[in-house]
Design an enzyme around this catalytic site. Structure first.
Site, PDB file in Angstrom:
ATOM      1  CE  LYS A 120     -21.975 -18.256 -14.558  1.00  0.00           C
ATOM      2  NZ  LYS A 120     -23.049 -18.454 -13.836  1.00  0.00           N
ATOM      3  CG  ASP A 138     -24.733 -12.731 -13.475  1.00  0.00           C
ATOM      4  OD1 ASP A 138     -24.978 -11.737 -13.684  1.00  0.00           O
ATOM      5  OD2 ASP A 138     -24.823 -13.278 -12.104  1.00  0.00           O
TER       6      ASP A 138
END
Length: 208
Positions: A120, A138
């Protein structure tokens, strides 16, 4: 999901959140990668409250690399897992200095090799910092994309790969930010505001 429906969803989200962008305050790549690393399992708001003093004290990777964990902890105490994160960002700064001349690398493999940097964080840095088309998954992106039917996956990696297949490449970064904004403002985890949703009729639950 059909491509034409995907486009309608993206267009609806773009119309609803025309200013959707990275919510983490930063002035350069160093501040960006540290802020994103700190944001794991906590809110962007809490990170933004902590980083001004942190970056004033440690304005460069070189400064942060020389810090002690207990010193850094005093600046990020309000952030979840602050003890672990203090060690991670110091290690991150050390690696930037030792392996990359104090610069944030523009390479995915080099990014994920840094302490505290996962998929991420690397994708956010490449998207926001370097302008590449990336989808960073996320909690908001994972929840919303699976709930509305853009994908139907059980884990983060498969969700990322599914979104890359479903969404046109030139809209990956846009979709990432739009899905985050939608998750924060409407499609909440416990009680989504379906009545006020800009894409309610396109959502998987609508059966269309």
């Amino acid at each position: 999901m059909r491509k034409d429906k995907v486009i309608k969803i993206l267009d609806g989200l773009r119309s609803e959140y025309p200013d959707a962008e990275c919510a983490l305050n930063h002035r350069n790549l160093y501040e960006l990668i540290v802020a994103v690393a700190l944001s794991a399992q906590t809110t962007d708001k809490s990170v933004n409250e902590a980083t001004p003093a942190l970056f004033k004290k440690y304005p460069t990777p070189k400064k942060l690399a020389k810090a002690k964990p207990e010193e850094v902890e005093t600046y990020i105490r309000r952030i979840g897992m602050y003890k672990t994160k203090s060690k991670n960002i110091i290690g991150l700064a050390e690696a930037l200095e030792e392996k990359h001349g104090g610069e944030v690398p523009k390479d995915y493999d080099a990014l994920v090799d840094l302490p505290g940097v996962g998929r991420k964080t690397a994708n956010v840095v490449l998207s926001v910092g370097f302008g590449e088309q990336r989808i960073a998954v996320d909690t908001h992106v994972f929840r919303v994309s699976n709930r509305i039917g853009l994908v139907s996956e059980k884990d983060v990696l498969k969700t990322e790969e599914g979104l890359m297949r479903a969404i046109p490449h030139d809209r990956w970064s846009e979709a990432h930010h739009s899905l985050i904004f939608h998750g924060r403002n409407c499609c909440h985890a416990r009680k989504p505001n379906c009545e006020g949703c800009c894409i309610e009729k396109l959502c998987a639950k609508a059966g269309v």
